[in-house]
Design an enzyme around this catalytic site. Structure first.
Site, mmCIF file in Angstrom:
data_model
loop_
_atom_site.group_PDB
_atom_site.id
_atom_site.type_symbol
_atom_site.label_atom_id
_atom_site.label_comp_id
_atom_site.label_asym_id
_atom_site.label_seq_id
_atom_site.Cartn_x
_atom_site.Cartn_y
_atom_site.Cartn_z
ATOM 1 N N THR A 102 0.828 -1.210 0.000
ATOM 2 C CA THR A 102 0.000 0.000 0.000
ATOM 3 C C THR A 102 0.857 1.253 0.000
ATOM 4 O O THR A 102 1.907 1.278 0.613
ATOM 5 C CB THR A 102 -0.893 -0.004 1.269
ATOM 6 O OG1 THR A 102 -1.660 -1.198 1.277
ATOM 7 C CG2 THR A 102 -1.794 1.197 1.327
ATOM 8 N N VAL A 103 0.359 2.312 -0.655
ATOM 9 C CA VAL A 103 1.018 3.616 -0.577
ATOM 10 C C VAL A 103 0.049 4.615 0.037
ATOM 11 O O VAL A 103 -1.164 4.542 -0.168
ATOM 12 C CB VAL A 103 1.508 4.132 -1.950
ATOM 13 C CG1 VAL A 103 2.643 3.263 -2.485
ATOM 14 C CG2 VAL A 103 0.373 4.223 -2.960
#
Length: 539
Positions: free
Chosen positions: A358-359
Site C-alpha cells: 500500500t502507498v
C-alpha cells in the site's frame, strides 16, 4: 490540549526533523512522487490535483506497493467540509463461492492469480477527484507519471529491497502462462532492478496516457477494458468488461469518534477504519499520562485486540453488515468492551452488539484544502497478474473474502470485501488539523491508534509521532515489537501474558505520513516515514 507543531527534542532518535511550509506540502513514501505533487501545486494546482499526480506517479515509482490496477480511498477537506471517496471495487459478477470451489478452492480464497482480482478502483478515483475538486486539466496532472514511465527513473534503496523480495517470492510461488507478463514487466532481465538502476515501462506510459486522455473512460469502457476482458477470458479469470463498465466509485460520509476534544475520521466499511475508531473509543475511558509505561502499552494492545476481533467478525460491504456502524462506535458498546480489559493479556473474542502492499500520501495547499489518500494492490505486488503491454498490475483484494456462507464477509458476486487500506483525518471543532495515515495491511488501524495517541495524549510533533517505536498485534496474544522498543517494558508485558517477539524487519510495522495545519497561521508541519524512502516536498 493542543497538537504540537514544534521541533522540540523527544526521546526518539531520528535522522529527520519536522518540515514546515506555507504554500503547499506533499508527504509520501517516494521522493519523486512527492516532488511531482509539489510541482503540480507550483503550476497552480490545488491539494487535490497534487494528490492525483502523486498517486498516479506512485504506480510507476513504487510498483512494489500499488499499481494502475489498485484500489483507492480518499478523505478530502475542501471549504470546511470533509468528503469521503470509496474507490474499492466489488467482486466480478461471475465470481462466486461455487465458481471458486469448482476451480479447486473450497476452504479459502487463493492469494495470487486471476481468482482474487476484484474490479480495480484507482483510475476512477483519480478521475472523480479531478472532476469534482481539481483545478488543472486531468492530462496535465497525470503527465509526471507518464514521464517517469516513458523515460525511467533510478531505483531508490528501500524500493530495491522490496522489489528484490517480491521477485524472489513470485519466482517461488507463481507458475503458469498467466504470470509471464508480470515477469516481463517487473523482472525483464530475470531479476529485480538494483539500487540506482534505471527502470522504465512503455506499457505503463501507454496506459497512463490513455487514462489521462479519456479521464479513465478507456480503462472502464474503452480500449483498455477490452484488453483486460480478453486476457481474463483467455486464462479463465472472472473479471469482464461488463464489470468495469458499470463500476463507479462512491462518495461516502466519513465516520468518526470524538477523542479528547478532537474528531478522528475514517472511511466507512468495508474499510477497516472502524477498527481504529472502536479502539480509540475504548481507550478514551482511560487516563494516560506517560507514553513509555507498561500500563499504556498494555491497554493499547488490549483495546486494539477487542476492536480487531469485532472488525474481523462484522466488517464487510456495508450493505451486508448485520451490525450498524453506529452501534459498534457507541459509547455504551465501548464501555462493554472496555470492561474486558484487566491486568492480564486476554485472548480476544468478538462482542455481541445489538444487531441492526500500500502507498499513502497527504497533501495540503495555501487555500486550506487537504487530502488524505491511500492506494494499494495487496501483499506487495498484488495478484501477480499484469495485462499484456499495459503495465496494469492487478490487485488481489478478493483474497480477504470468506468462503464460509455464514460469515459476514462471505464471497458474493458484486459484493465488496473487507478492505485493509484506510486514510485518516483529524479535526478539532470546525478546523482541519490534517491528514494522516499508516499503510501496511492489518497494521493500518494499529498504526492509526498509535499515531493519534502519540499526537493527542503524548503531545509528540508529527515526526516524533512517526519515529516512535511501534508494536503490532498479530493474533491471539502475540505482539511484535520493533528492535527499538524499550526492552524493560517488553519484558514487563510478557509477564502480563503477552507473547512478545522482537521483529527485525521494520517493513511489517507500516509506513506513515502526517501533515498538520496550524489554524491560526496556516503554517503546515509535516512528518514522513523514516522506515522507508519517505519524503516531504514543500513549497
Amino acid at each position: 490540549m493542543n497538537v504540537r507543531f514544534d521541533s522540540q527534542s523527544y526521546p526518539y532518535a531520528s535522522t529527520r526533523n519536522v518540515v514546515y511550509g506555507q504554500n503547499g506540502m506533499v508527504a509520501t513514501s517516494q521522493p519523486l512522487a512527492a516532488q511531482a505533487g509539489r510541482d503540480i501545486l507550483k503550476k497552480g494546482g490545488n491539494a487535490i490535483d497534487a494528490a492525483i499526480a502523486t498517486a498516479a506517479c506512485l504506480t510507476v515509482v513504487e510498483p512494489t506497493s500499488n499499481g494502475i490496477g489498485a484500489d483507492a480511498f480518499a478523505l478530502v477537506w475542501v471549504k470546511d467540509t470533509l468528503y469521503g471517496l470509496d474507490a474499492s471495487g466489488p467482486a466480478p459478477q461471475k465470481l462466486s463461492r461455487e465458481a471458486v470451489a469448482k476451480a479447486g478452492y473450497k476452504d479459502e480464497m487463493p492469494t495470487y492469480g486471476m481468482i482474487p482480482v476484484t474490479v480495480p478502483g484507482a483510475p476512477s478515483a483519480w478521475a472523480k477527484l479531478s472532476e469534482r475538486f481539481g483545478k488543472l486539466p486531468f492530462y496535465d496532472v497525470l503527465e509526471p507519471a507518464i514521464h517517469y514511465a516513458e523515460n525511467g527513473y533510478p531505483i531508490s534503496p528501500t524500493l530495491a529491497h522490496f522489489w528484490k523480495r517480491g521477485v524472489a517470492s513470485f519466482k517461488e510461488k507463481l507458475s503458469g502462462p498467466e504470470f509471464a507478463h508480470w515477469f516481463e514487466t517487473f523482472a525483464p532481465n530475470g531479476k529485480a532492478p538494483e539500487v540506482g538502476e534505471i527502470w522504465r515501462s512503455k506499457g505503463h506510459a501507454r496506459t497512463l496516457r490513455l487514462i489521462a486522455e479519456t479521464k479513465a473512460e478507456a480503462f472502464y469502457r474503452g480500449e483498455l477494458a477490452d484488453e483486460i476482458d480478453a486476457f481474463f477470458q483467455k486464462h479463465n479469470g472472472f473479471l469482464r468488461k461488463s464489470d468495469l463498465e458499470v463500476y463507479q466509485p462512491e462518495w461516502v460520509d466519513p465516520i468518526s469518534v470524538s477523542y479528547r476534544g478532537y474528531d478522528v475520521w475514517e472511511i466507512p466499511p468495508a474499510g477497516q477504519g472502524l477498527v481504529a475508531l472502536e479502539a480509540l473509543n475504548i481507550l478514551k475511558g482511560f487516563d494516560f499520562h506517560v507514553k513509555e509505561s507498561i500500563d499504556t502499552f498494555h491497554k493499547q494492545i488490549e483495546a486494539l485486540k477487542l476492536a480487531f476481533i469485532d472488525g474481523q467478525t462484522y466488517i464487510t460491504d456495508k450493505t451486508h453488515m448485520s451490525v450498524p456502524v453506529e452501534t459498534l462506535l457507541s459509547d455504551k458498546y465501548a464501555a462493554e468492551r472496555r470492561s474486558f480489559i484487566s491486568e492480564e493479556a486476554l485472548t480476544p473474542q468478538p462482542g455481541e452488539p445489538q444487531k441492526g502492499g500500500t502507498v499513502y500520501l497527504a497533501t495540503a495547499d495555501a487555500e486550506g484544502n487537504m487530502v488524505s489518500f491511500i492506494q494499494s494492490n495487496y501483499m506487495g505486488f498484488g495478484s501477480g497478474i499484469v495485462v499484456p503491454n499495459t503495465g496494469i498490475g492487478m490487485q488481489n483484494r478478493g483474497n480477504n473474502f470468506s468462503l464460509d456462507p455464514e460469515h459476514e464477509n462471505s464471497l458474493e458476486p458484486g459484493k465488496r470485501t473487507y478492505h485493509t487500506i484506510i486514510p485518516g483525518f483529524l479535526t478539532k471543532g470546525k478546523d482541519a488539523v490534517g491528514p494522516f495515515g499508516v499503510m501496511g495491511g492489518f497494521m493500518q488501524p494499529q498504526g492509526h491508534v498509535q499515531v493519534i495517541m502519540n499526537t493527542i495524549d503524548f503531545q509528540l510533533n508529527p515526526q516524533a509521532t512517526l519515529d516512535a517505536p511501534r508494536w503490532q498485534w498479530t493474533g491471539d496474544k502475540k505482539v511484535l515489537v520493533e528492535p527499538t522498543f524499550p526492552n524493560d517494558i517488553a519484558q514487563a508485558l510478557a509477564r502480563k501474558g503477552h507473547h512478545i517477539q522482537v521483529a527485525l524487519d521494520s517493513g511489517s510495522f507500516g509506513r506513515g505520513q502526517i501533515i498538520w495545519r496550524n489554524p491560526k497561521t496556516g503554517v503546515l508541519a509535516g512528518g514522513t516515514e523514516s522506515r522507508t524512502d519517505g519524503h516531504i516536498a514543500v513549497w
